[in-house]
Design an enzyme around this catalytic site. Structure first.
Site, PDB file in Angstrom:
ATOM      1  N   HIS A   9       0.764  -1.290  -0.120  1.00 53.31           N
ATOM      2  CA  HIS A   9       0.020   0.290  -0.070  1.00 53.31           C
ATOM      3  C   HIS A   9       1.052   1.163   0.060  1.00 53.31           C
ATOM      4  O   HIS A   9       0.491   2.401  -0.230  1.00 53.31           O
ATOM      5  CB  HIS A   9      -0.891   0.013   1.405  1.00 53.31           C
ATOM      6  CG  HIS A   9      -2.303   0.447   0.791  1.00 53.31           C
ATOM      7  ND1 HIS A   9      -2.867   0.351  -0.313  1.00 53.31           N
ATOM      8  CD2 HIS A   9      -3.365   0.769   1.709  1.00 53.31           C
ATOM      9  CE1 HIS A   9      -4.133   0.829  -0.221  1.00 53.31           C
ATOM     10  NE2 HIS A   9      -4.428   1.040   1.175  1.00 53.31           N
ATOM     11  N   PHE A  24      -2.719   8.966   6.710  1.00 52.36           N
ATOM     12  CA  PHE A  24      -3.062   7.663   6.517  1.00 52.36           C
ATOM     13  C   PHE A  24      -3.945   7.531   5.251  1.00 52.36           C
ATOM     14  O   PHE A  24      -4.822   8.612   4.825  1.00 52.36           O
ATOM     15  CB  PHE A  24      -3.745   7.097   7.655  1.00 52.36           C
ATOM     16  CG  PHE A  24      -3.133   6.752   9.027  1.00 52.36           C
ATOM     17  CD1 PHE A  24      -2.345   5.523   8.843  1.00 52.36           C
ATOM     18  CD2 PHE A  24      -2.884   7.590   9.876  1.00 52.36           C
ATOM     19  CE1 PHE A  24      -1.391   5.230   9.805  1.00 52.36           C
ATOM     20  CE2 PHE A  24      -2.258   7.499  11.018  1.00 52.36           C
ATOM     21  CZ  PHE A  24      -1.376   5.940  10.986  1.00 52.36           C
ATOM     22  N   ASN A  43      -6.875   6.511   3.930  1.00 55.36           N
ATOM     23  CA  ASN A  43      -8.299   6.647   3.767  1.00 55.36           C
ATOM     24  C   ASN A  43      -8.546   8.199   3.699  1.00 55.36           C
ATOM     25  O   ASN A  43      -9.683   8.580   3.559  1.00 55.36           O
ATOM     26  CB  ASN A  43      -9.083   5.864   4.570  1.00 55.36           C
ATOM     27  CG  ASN A  43      -9.029   4.537   4.591  1.00 55.36           C
ATOM     28  OD1 ASN A  43      -8.420   4.066   3.802  1.00 55.36           O
ATOM     29  ND2 ASN A  43      -9.780   3.677   5.428  1.00 55.36           N
ATOM     30  N   ASN A  77      -9.093   3.522  -1.681  1.00 52.37           N
ATOM     31  CA  ASN A  77      -9.531   4.283  -0.744  1.00 52.37           C
ATOM     32  C   ASN A  77      -8.843   5.786  -0.869  1.00 52.37           C
ATOM     33  O   ASN A  77      -9.525   6.706  -0.354  1.00 52.37           O
ATOM     34  CB  ASN A  77      -9.422   3.842   0.955  1.00 52.37           C
ATOM     35  CG  ASN A  77     -10.659   2.600   1.011  1.00 52.37           C
ATOM     36  OD1 ASN A  77     -11.687   2.768   0.112  1.00 52.37           O
ATOM     37  ND2 ASN A  77     -10.279   1.939   1.719  1.00 52.37           N
TER      38      ASN A  77
END
Length: 210
Positions: free
Chosen positions: A42, A87, A89, A135
């Site tokens: 990610h 982060f 999201n 996301n």
């Protein structure tokens, strides 16, 4: 060429590489902050941005706009390189704050992002598009109210099987044997980013889309 001419040329080169004026373009790598997320799938966007910064001899460590940032010159344009600390999201919070501050239009935002639909080593460059279930992109598109920004997608490979937990997959690390392939991928992404910022998106797509 005399010594004086050499120093003059070096001064001119340094001046050309020193950001001046307002930020015209933003290049953002997506990922999660913290040592526990380093080198995870990610965080491909972070790693690609680090490679870009290194190639430009720029340090991305100034805390601004809820991000680690650095200033660079790419294709004669003053660019802000950024890695959100919000982060994944909530990536849009950082990106939109920077865009609003510098009044940067969507087409002058380039996002480097991981993609599970692409095999490791592959890149896909797009001028615009939906979030594709990612996301980080979803947050940016929602808060910006537009999906008309270019992005470079870096393949991390699909889950080993359908029942495999997606979060566990994208937050997992790459096997060591993929190290060289990843380094080449980051280099390709960095070179593609330079072309896109320089207004050569077609060239970047022809050269690096796979």
């Amino acid at each position: 060429m005399s010594v004086l001419d050499i120093f003059k040329k070096l001064d001119e080169q340094r001046a050309a590489e020193t950001p001046a004026g307002a930020v015209e373009f933003i290049v953002c790598g997506l990922g999660n902050p913290g040592t526990q997320y380093e080198n995870t799938r990610h965080n491909m966007g972070f790693m690609a941005l680090d490679t870009l910064a290194e190639s430009l001899n720029v340090q991305v460590r100034k805390l601004k706009f809820k991000s680690l940032t650095g200033d660079a010159v790419i294709g004669g344009k003053h660019c802000l390189l950024m890695k959100p600390t919000t982060f994944m999201n909530n990536s849009g919070e950082a990106v939109v704050e920077a865009m609003n501050f510098y009044k940067v239009p969507p087409e002058n935002l380039l996002v480097l992002v991981d993609d599970i639909s692409l095999d490791v080593g592959r890149l896909r460059i797009r001028r615009k598009g939906s979030d594709g279930g990612h996301n980080g992109l979803k947050s940016i598109i929602y808060l910006m109210g537009s999906d008309t920004f270019p992005r470079i997608k870096l393949g991390v490979g699909a889950k080993p099987h359908p029942d495999y937990d997606l979060a566990a997959w994208v937050l997992g690390q790459f096997p060591k044997e993929q190290g060289e392939l990843l380094e080449q991928t980051f280099t390709n992404a960095a070179e593609a980013a330079k072309l896109i910022v320089s207004g050569k998106t077609d060239e970047a797509m022809n050269k690096y889309n796979s």
